[in-house]
Design a protein around this motif. Sequence first.
Motif, short mmCIF file in Angstrom:
data_model
loop_
_atom_site.label_atom_id
_atom_site.label_comp_id
_atom_site.label_asym_id
_atom_site.label_seq_id
_atom_site.Cartn_x
_atom_site.Cartn_y
_atom_site.Cartn_z
N LEU A 75 43.10 42.11 30.39
CA LEU A 75 43.09 40.66 30.57
C LEU A 75 42.21 40.30 31.77
O LEU A 75 41.39 39.39 31.71
CB LEU A 75 44.53 40.21 30.81
CG LEU A 75 44.83 38.72 30.78
CD1 LEU A 75 44.62 38.18 29.39
CD2 LEU A 75 46.27 38.45 31.22
N GLU A 84 39.83 41.95 32.88
CA GLU A 84 38.43 42.22 32.54
C GLU A 84 37.84 41.14 31.63
O GLU A 84 36.69 41.26 31.21
CB GLU A 84 38.30 43.59 31.87
CG GLU A 84 38.35 44.73 32.85
CD GLU A 84 37.56 45.91 32.34
OE1 GLU A 84 36.38 46.02 32.70
OE2 GLU A 84 38.13 46.71 31.57
N GLY A 85 38.64 40.16 31.30
CA GLY A 85 38.15 39.05 30.52
C GLY A 85 38.22 39.25 29.01
O GLY A 85 37.56 38.54 28.26
N LYS A 141 33.30 55.12 29.13
CA LYS A 141 33.69 54.01 28.25
C LYS A 141 34.70 53.10 28.95
O LYS A 141 34.69 51.88 28.75
CB LYS A 141 34.28 54.59 26.96
CG LYS A 141 34.48 53.57 25.86
CD LYS A 141 33.21 53.22 25.13
CE LYS A 141 33.47 52.14 24.09
NZ LYS A 141 32.22 51.56 23.58
N ASN A 142 35.58 53.69 29.76
CA ASN A 142 36.50 52.89 30.55
C ASN A 142 35.74 51.91 31.41
O ASN A 142 36.16 50.76 31.60
CB ASN A 142 37.33 53.81 31.46
CG ASN A 142 38.74 54.02 30.96
OD1 ASN A 142 39.56 53.11 31.07
ND2 ASN A 142 39.01 55.17 30.39
N TYR A 189 42.26 53.09 30.47
CA TYR A 189 42.52 53.18 29.04
C TYR A 189 42.57 54.64 28.65
O TYR A 189 41.55 55.34 28.69
CB TYR A 189 41.43 52.44 28.27
CG TYR A 189 41.18 51.03 28.78
CD1 TYR A 189 42.24 50.13 28.94
CD2 TYR A 189 39.92 50.59 29.12
CE1 TYR A 189 42.03 48.86 29.43
CE2 TYR A 189 39.70 49.31 29.61
CZ TYR A 189 40.76 48.45 29.76
OH TYR A 189 40.56 47.19 30.25
N ARG A 241 35.76 50.69 38.10
CA ARG A 241 35.85 49.64 37.09
C ARG A 241 35.89 48.27 37.76
O ARG A 241 35.29 47.30 37.26
CB ARG A 241 37.09 49.86 36.22
CG ARG A 241 37.12 49.00 34.99
CD ARG A 241 38.23 49.39 34.05
NE ARG A 241 39.55 49.25 34.69
CZ ARG A 241 40.69 49.56 34.08
NH1 ARG A 241 40.68 50.03 32.86
NH2 ARG A 241 41.83 49.42 34.70
N ALA A 272 41.07 35.64 33.08
CA ALA A 272 39.72 36.00 32.67
C ALA A 272 38.67 35.10 33.33
O ALA A 272 37.54 35.49 33.52
CB ALA A 272 39.59 35.93 31.16
N LEU A 300 31.97 44.07 26.02
CA LEU A 300 32.62 42.97 25.33
C LEU A 300 32.13 41.63 25.85
O LEU A 300 32.26 40.62 25.17
CB LEU A 300 34.14 43.09 25.45
CG LEU A 300 34.73 44.31 24.74
CD1 LEU A 300 36.23 44.37 24.93
CD2 LEU A 300 34.39 44.30 23.25
N ARG A 334 32.49 44.95 38.00
CA ARG A 334 32.58 43.54 37.66
C ARG A 334 31.81 42.66 38.63
O ARG A 334 31.56 41.50 38.36
CB ARG A 334 34.06 43.10 37.69
CG ARG A 334 34.99 43.80 36.73
CD ARG A 334 35.05 43.01 35.46
NE ARG A 334 35.13 41.59 35.77
CZ ARG A 334 36.24 40.94 36.08
NH1 ARG A 334 37.38 41.57 36.09
NH2 ARG A 334 36.22 39.66 36.34
N LEU A 381 33.42 49.32 28.84
CA LEU A 381 34.01 48.50 27.78
C LEU A 381 34.01 47.01 28.11
O LEU A 381 33.55 46.18 27.31
CB LEU A 381 35.45 48.98 27.49
CG LEU A 381 36.18 48.20 26.40
CD1 LEU A 381 35.45 48.32 25.07
CD2 LEU A 381 37.61 48.68 26.24
N GLY A 382 34.50 46.68 29.31
CA GLY A 382 34.58 45.27 29.70
C GLY A 382 33.23 44.59 29.66
O GLY A 382 33.09 43.46 29.18
#
Lengths: 347, 347, 250, 250
Positions: free
Chosen positions: D145, D147-148, B101-102, B94, B153, B80, B109, B157, B105-106
Amino acid sequence: MTSSSPARTGLVLSQLCRRVGQQTLIDNLSLEVAPGDILALLGPSGCGKSTTLRCIAGLDRASSGSIELAGKEITGRPPAERNVAMVFQSYALYPHLSVRKNLSLGLELRRVPPAEIEEDVERVLALLQLEACRERKPAELSGGQRQRVALARALLRKPALFLLDEPMSNLDAQLREDLRGELRGILRSTGAPVVYVTHDQHEAMGLADRIAVLKAGELQQLGAAAELYRNPQNQFVASFLGSPSINLLPLHPGALVGLRPEHLEVMEASRPLAPEQAALNAQREHLEWLGDRVISHWRVQGTSVKVLSDAQSRSAALAQSHDGPLQLRWTREHELHFEQASGRRIR
Amino acid sequence: MTSSSPARTGLVLSQLCRRVGQQTLIDNLSLEVAPGDILALLGPSGCGKSTTLRCIAGLDRASSGSIELAGKEITGRPPAERNVAMVFQSYALYPHLSVRKNLSLGLELRRVPPAEIEEDVERVLALLQLEACRERKPAELSGGQRQRVALARALLRKPALFLLDEPMSNLDAQLREDLRGELRGILRSTGAPVVYVTHDQHEAMGLADRIAVLKAGELQQLGAAAELYRNPQNQFVASFLGSPSINLLPLHPGALVGLRPEHLEVMEASRPLAPEQAALNAQREHLEWLGDRVISHWRVQGTSVKVLSDAQSRSAALAQSHDGPLQLRWTREHELHFEQASGRRIR
Amino acid sequence: MLWQLYTSFRPSAVLTGGGRGGWTLEHYEQLLNGDPPFLTYLLNSGIVGLSSTALTLLLAIPCAYALSRMQAHRARNISVAVAAAAAFPAVLLFLALLEVARDFHLANNLLALSLPYAGLCLPLAILLLQAAFRDIPVELEEAALMEGMSLWQRLRWVLLPLMAPAISSAALLIFIFCWNEYPIALTWLSQADRLTLAPAIARIAGSSIFTVPYGAFAAATVLGSAPLLLIMLVFQRQIISGLTQGAIKG
Amino acid sequence: MLWQLYTSFRPSAVLTGGGRGGWTLEHYEQLLNGDPPFLTYLLNSGIVGLSSTALTLLLAIPCAYALSRMQAHRARNISVAVAAAAAFPAVLLFLALLEVARDFHLANNLLALSLPYAGLCLPLAILLLQAAFRDIPVELEEAALMEGMSLWQRLRWVLLPLMAPAISSAALLIFIFCWNEYPIALTWLSQADRLTLAPAIARIAGSSIFTVPYGAFAAATVLGSAPLLLIMLVFQRQIISGLTQGAIKG
């Protein structure tokens, strides 16, 4: 080399259909495969190629049409009575049994004398170089060995027809290429007709005598690899065969012109154009090295065009250099014309 | 085009090892990947390429050696904290969440402001042409769409490094080829270093700037595709790259001579031999049509040899004709010599 | 459990509070020499357990196979119905079962006791085995079909060997259920020499909780659970090999 | 079952053999107006069932998760031990449990009853959930994981939603077990207004089998199983969606 004259002693599909609910999975498919002939059913996933194989095997029911094998109608018969052997994509080896038992079980249950089984199994094990793994379980074998065991099990049956459902798709690319010739030789030696399902054009071209290209359950074209490549009857066949795939350019109203990447040449725009040639100005995008050949990507009139050249060729050198406006040129006789609406070949 | 000068701001692996029990999965691997550079880890299954990727991601632990990213040592850090994005072979979407949402989500959170998430997600959806399947579940997507969602996805990031583990292996051959250029463009545009694991040489050659060939956890050779192809440092690299693979002939005691199939020419044995050429008598076996090219198989001194020729070439015509003894000829400068025992390139 | 083991070897006087004492086998002697001897109960439970397990599996395997090979939609509805049956409270059936026993003169018949037991275990067994059948790739069975194997041959040579772990665990669960089952056994069995373990131990414990002969009860507990532990140990290898097989397959 | 439904609506006189008669609600009235009213038992059973289920799942989910992520070899040994515990005959624990109840003053405490229930259900729940956790591809968790996400976030957002069908069926099984459990409830609960369903119905049936008030018993059976059937119907959609999800994934 290719015996493409279909004999009535091989496999004959006549107007085979399979419908499930509203969906037509196989649409009026007629095919003939002579003994000793390898036919590849080629198409993208969902094109009905596996369903066709399962109908021939008797695992799926045909909605209409007939299947004839060695002169006998087998359309409605249960799989066990068809004398057909199938190699599954997953190989479907019995995981709890040794290689030897995997091979012999079917024969034992059909009450073949033990001495005969012993002899046949040993012969096939030797043929496929599997002697060393005789007592191993499928889980202890490599992918290539599992494929060979599945093939051995099919060979042992001495069937009137071999069906193979993507038998290479679980293998590494390299292994796949190496095994192609071996598999072809073994299938040939049986003298039975072979139907080989694959979505990989290289496999189909490398293995089969003739290729049937399917799309949405319909036969698009049937012929030898070279014939399909040079003379495709519609846009789908032209696009599906060939790697990188054919360039389709809207050069005429209502029509697409197909140009194979290897038929295009890179040239300085300043150089004179031969009378039998045509040309388009092009913007260079990027290069892919494929060992002895190079794919150069170009932008032409808003669409992306690929050119395949030898790594040592002038085209490749020009594509790498960074000076002057460039053209893509081709000989007009290489053009394939398709009707834009239907995809049908016009000329 | 290729920026192969590794900068200290990219990814640096130094003497990375991973051992599990008695087995060495990665053996003293050192690599550098500059920002904007795509490195392919290429090798057969079990060569340690996926393990290397997992070590970089932090999913597996390195036994020794160090991993540096953007100038910071990350060897022992949890996944992480590494700021690394990974696209899994199975895509690992997912299954219970929609595409949107896939993707979000990351970020949610990690308490990114909702407006920012909204904007980023829409931007990436547009970039990858996924707007239409925004509300669909992964199970309702095609293979290619799933792959793009997984890529989206990872892109969201904005990581310091992209890792891709055979992202194409679940796609059809045709789709794979079409997506290669697109994927390359998208990865390039991020400006981050990219490590791409594959067992497919065409994919590695078509996508990556440089290729690291691995075998049994050891780096065999590292370089651009053309360099590896023309100048392989050992027999393994020579055999692994190129399709059909290189012919290896025991022409000298203790050494194997490697001859690429496209460097061989078919010729009547009666014709005179040029001084810079060498020749061997050959027995024709069979032909494979690959569209614009033909692979002819020959038996030479007990080993099988492949020749790759243009379908229109004289070699192809001779391989098809059935008269007279034939020879395979090549120019000596194309020979690659390997020590038979070690496989090391001699000259 | 260990405390029970300890209690079972202490004299009664110590247990009820008076004085100290050494170790004793008196409780075990008492049990084994009782009328009927304790071994009869073990034997009875064994007979009931084995016959119920056999009967349940015999019925559950074909049902589970049929369900697993059915169209997904129909199979799902039937599965839900089966699950509903599994959920039906057994306690509420006692009385009906008792009348059945009386009408058909099945009371005190150990083999007949396996009928309600099999009935109770059947739904769960079907669900368990159905899941296991579904885990076997259809291609395996199709390959066997192409090889000309009959339904029976496919079951015997291909499916059941692969089901061995699932069948073992289902059998184990059923056996344990039957071994421990109390209320039905209590109502169906009245003859002392036909009692299975659970009602027999309950009878030792007596009707009131304040007059329990601790030592004897503990000894009975130990003797009653020993065979189960033994079976677990025997089956353990089966279960482990089952797990291993699954790991290799995956 | 249908026969029970029928019986529950017939007057007593008809049932004991004399005369013919129409339909009646007398048994239901009798039950619902009894002291304590029958609803108390339903409520008690509901409380015990829910608290036991919650407690069991709370303990089982972390255990199952840990087991499923452990090295195969160690997990296997622990699983066998857990299976052995699941197989331990509950009947043989009654007395020990009873003493625990007396020593800690837990008798007649409905929430305390969930302690032995959870203990009894735990092994099976762990095994069920462990299998379900193992079916979730590790890559999914690794993706989370990367993705943190923290352990808790992974559980909350990725693992548990995918486990919903498995957790539902485990919860259902546990609830049904607690709803129907008889011997422990019989020994722990003595106050009339604290009884759960099974001992309450047994009390209605009386001690001797020859003086059973058939009508009242049948009515109690019907009332006792109705909530379970209701839960089954509610859960049915859950179970079906669970099955469908599995089908799409596969």
